[in-house]
Design a protein around this motif. Structure first.
Motif, PDB file in Angstrom:
ATOM      1  N   ASP A 111       0.828  -1.207   0.000  1.00 60.32           N
ATOM      2  CA  ASP A 111       0.000   0.000   0.000  1.00 60.32           C
ATOM      3  C   ASP A 111       0.860   1.254   0.000  1.00 60.32           C
ATOM      4  O   ASP A 111       0.591   2.216  -0.745  1.00 60.32           O
ATOM      5  CB  ASP A 111      -0.938   0.021   1.216  1.00 60.32           C
ATOM      6  CG  ASP A 111      -2.046  -1.012   1.122  1.00 60.32           C
ATOM      7  OD1 ASP A 111      -2.281  -1.539   0.010  1.00 60.32           O
ATOM      8  OD2 ASP A 111      -2.668  -1.296   2.170  1.00 60.32           O
ATOM      9  N   ARG A 112       1.894   1.272   0.803  1.00 61.55           N
ATOM     10  CA  ARG A 112       2.777   2.437   0.875  1.00 61.55           C
ATOM     11  C   ARG A 112       3.508   2.656  -0.448  1.00 61.55           C
ATOM     12  O   ARG A 112       3.645   3.800  -0.922  1.00 61.55           O
ATOM     13  CB  ARG A 112       3.804   2.266   1.995  1.00 61.55           C
ATOM     14  CG  ARG A 112       3.196   2.343   3.367  1.00 61.55           C
ATOM     15  CD  ARG A 112       4.234   2.120   4.429  1.00 61.55           C
ATOM     16  NE  ARG A 112       3.609   2.038   5.749  1.00 61.55           N
ATOM     17  CZ  ARG A 112       4.220   1.629   6.831  1.00 61.55           C
ATOM     18  NH1 ARG A 112       5.485   1.245   6.767  1.00 61.55           N
ATOM     19  NH2 ARG A 112       3.591   1.586   7.976  1.00 61.55           N
ATOM     20  N   ILE A 113       3.991   1.560  -1.046  1.00 61.68           N
ATOM     21  CA  ILE A 113       4.686   1.675  -2.333  1.00 61.68           C
ATOM     22  C   ILE A 113       3.746   2.212  -3.396  1.00 61.68           C
ATOM     23  O   ILE A 113       4.118   3.089  -4.192  1.00 61.68           O
ATOM     24  CB  ILE A 113       5.284   0.304  -2.739  1.00 61.68           C
ATOM     25  CG1 ILE A 113       6.459  -0.034  -1.809  1.00 61.68           C
ATOM     26  CG2 ILE A 113       5.712   0.294  -4.206  1.00 61.68           C
ATOM     27  CD1 ILE A 113       6.954  -1.457  -1.929  1.00 61.68           C
ATOM     28  N   ASN A 114       2.521   1.733  -3.425  1.00 67.46           N
ATOM     29  CA  ASN A 114       1.533   2.214  -4.397  1.00 67.46           C
ATOM     30  C   ASN A 114       1.220   3.694  -4.174  1.00 67.46           C
ATOM     31  O   ASN A 114       1.011   4.435  -5.144  1.00 67.46           O
ATOM     32  CB  ASN A 114       0.275   1.374  -4.356  1.00 67.46           C
ATOM     33  CG  ASN A 114       0.463   0.019  -4.993  1.00 67.46           C
ATOM     34  OD1 ASN A 114       1.292  -0.142  -5.886  1.00 67.46           O
ATOM     35  ND2 ASN A 114      -0.275  -0.961  -4.525  1.00 67.46           N
ATOM     36  N   GLU A 115       1.158   4.125  -2.926  1.00 64.45           N
ATOM     37  CA  GLU A 115       0.907   5.537  -2.630  1.00 64.45           C
ATOM     38  C   GLU A 115       2.047   6.406  -3.185  1.00 64.45           C
ATOM     39  O   GLU A 115       1.801   7.450  -3.783  1.00 64.45           O
ATOM     40  CB  GLU A 115       0.774   5.765  -1.126  1.00 64.45           C
ATOM     41  CG  GLU A 115      -0.531   5.252  -0.543  1.00 64.45           C
ATOM     42  CD  GLU A 115      -0.588   5.391   0.958  1.00 64.45           C
ATOM     43  OE1 GLU A 115       0.413   5.861   1.586  1.00 64.45           O
ATOM     44  OE2 GLU A 115      -1.624   5.029   1.535  1.00 64.45           O
ATOM     45  N   VAL A 116       3.278   5.947  -2.998  1.00 68.77           N
ATOM     46  CA  VAL A 116       4.428   6.702  -3.496  1.00 68.77           C
ATOM     47  C   VAL A 116       4.429   6.717  -5.027  1.00 68.77           C
ATOM     48  O   VAL A 116       4.656   7.749  -5.645  1.00 68.77           O
ATOM     49  CB  VAL A 116       5.753   6.111  -2.942  1.00 68.77           C
ATOM     50  CG1 VAL A 116       6.954   6.727  -3.648  1.00 68.77           C
ATOM     51  CG2 VAL A 116       5.837   6.326  -1.442  1.00 68.77           C
ATOM     52  N   ARG A 117       4.158   5.596  -5.639  1.00 70.41           N
ATOM     53  CA  ARG A 117       4.109   5.508  -7.097  1.00 70.41           C
ATOM     54  C   ARG A 117       3.037   6.449  -7.680  1.00 70.41           C
ATOM     55  O   ARG A 117       3.216   7.028  -8.734  1.00 70.41           O
ATOM     56  CB  ARG A 117       3.798   4.095  -7.553  1.00 70.41           C
ATOM     57  CG  ARG A 117       4.971   3.173  -7.479  1.00 70.41           C
ATOM     58  CD  ARG A 117       4.599   1.815  -8.015  1.00 70.41           C
ATOM     59  NE  ARG A 117       5.719   0.894  -7.929  1.00 70.41           N
ATOM     60  CZ  ARG A 117       5.618  -0.404  -7.972  1.00 70.41           C
ATOM     61  NH1 ARG A 117       4.429  -0.969  -8.094  1.00 70.41           N
ATOM     62  NH2 ARG A 117       6.692  -1.161  -7.891  1.00 70.41           N
ATOM     63  N   ASN A 118       1.937   6.550  -6.979  1.00 76.35           N
ATOM     64  CA  ASN A 118       0.824   7.366  -7.461  1.00 76.35           C
ATOM     65  C   ASN A 118       0.926   8.816  -7.009  1.00 76.35           C
ATOM     66  O   ASN A 118       0.044   9.624  -7.311  1.00 76.35           O
ATOM     67  CB  ASN A 118      -0.518   6.765  -7.003  1.00 76.35           C
ATOM     68  CG  ASN A 118      -0.756   5.402  -7.595  1.00 76.35           C
ATOM     69  OD1 ASN A 118      -0.359   5.116  -8.712  1.00 76.35           O
ATOM     70  ND2 ASN A 118      -1.439   4.546  -6.841  1.00 76.35           N
ATOM     71  N   GLY A 119       1.961   9.140  -6.252  1.00 77.65           N
ATOM     72  CA  GLY A 119       2.152  10.501  -5.775  1.00 77.65           C
ATOM     73  C   GLY A 119       1.200  10.892  -4.672  1.00 77.65           C
ATOM     74  O   GLY A 119       0.929  12.079  -4.462  1.00 77.65           O
ATOM     75  N   ASN A 120       0.674   9.943  -3.923  1.00 81.09           N
ATOM     76  CA  ASN A 120      -0.285  10.210  -2.851  1.00 81.09           C
ATOM     77  C   ASN A 120       0.362  10.105  -1.473  1.00 81.09           C
ATOM     78  O   ASN A 120      -0.201   9.565  -0.551  1.00 81.09           O
ATOM     79  CB  ASN A 120      -1.457   9.224  -2.911  1.00 81.09           C
ATOM     80  CG  ASN A 120      -2.224   9.315  -4.193  1.00 81.09           C
ATOM     81  OD1 ASN A 120      -2.272  10.365  -4.807  1.00 81.09           O
ATOM     82  ND2 ASN A 120      -2.830   8.223  -4.593  1.00 81.09           N
ATOM     83  N   PHE A 121       1.541  10.655  -1.317  1.00 79.82           N
ATOM     84  CA  PHE A 121       2.197  10.513  -0.013  1.00 79.82           C
ATOM     85  C   PHE A 121       2.152  11.762   0.782  1.00 79.82           C
ATOM     86  O   PHE A 121       1.805  12.798   0.502  1.00 79.82           O
ATOM     87  CB  PHE A 121       3.647  10.023  -0.152  1.00 79.82           C
ATOM     88  CG  PHE A 121       4.480  10.806  -1.119  1.00 79.82           C
ATOM     89  CD1 PHE A 121       5.315  11.812  -0.671  1.00 79.82           C
ATOM     90  CD2 PHE A 121       4.441  10.525  -2.474  1.00 79.82           C
ATOM     91  CE1 PHE A 121       6.090  12.523  -1.562  1.00 79.82           C
ATOM     92  CE2 PHE A 121       5.207  11.231  -3.367  1.00 79.82           C
ATOM     93  CZ  PHE A 121       6.052  12.222  -2.926  1.00 79.82           C
TER      94      PHE A 121
END
Length: 71
Positions: A61-71
């Motif tokens: 989930d954290r990796i996907n957030e970073v990939r999607n720019g949602n951090f």
């Protein structure tokens, strides 16, 4: 030695167990301890696996957030 004789013996009676009784008591205690240890090991490994899956899902989930720019 019969099971009835084994079940009738009590440590608190002041009477010493025979060598045969003591050997049987120790054997049964060892078997119970081994079984209990194996069951505890299985539960522990199951818990560890469950925690690993949970951690992996959180990291995904954290990796996907970073990939999607949602951090």
């Amino acid at each position: 030695m019969s099971e009835t004789e084994m079940n009738s013996y009590r440590f608190g009676t002041g009477q010493e167990p025979t060598d045969e009784m003591l050997a049987q008591i120790m054997h049964e205690a060892a078997v119970d301890a081994k079984r209990s240890n194996e069951e505890a090991s299985i539960r522990h490994l199951d818990d560890m696996r469950r925690e690993m899956k949970n951690d992996q899902a959180q990291w995904a989930d954290r990796i996907n957030e970073v990939r999607n720019g949602n951090f």
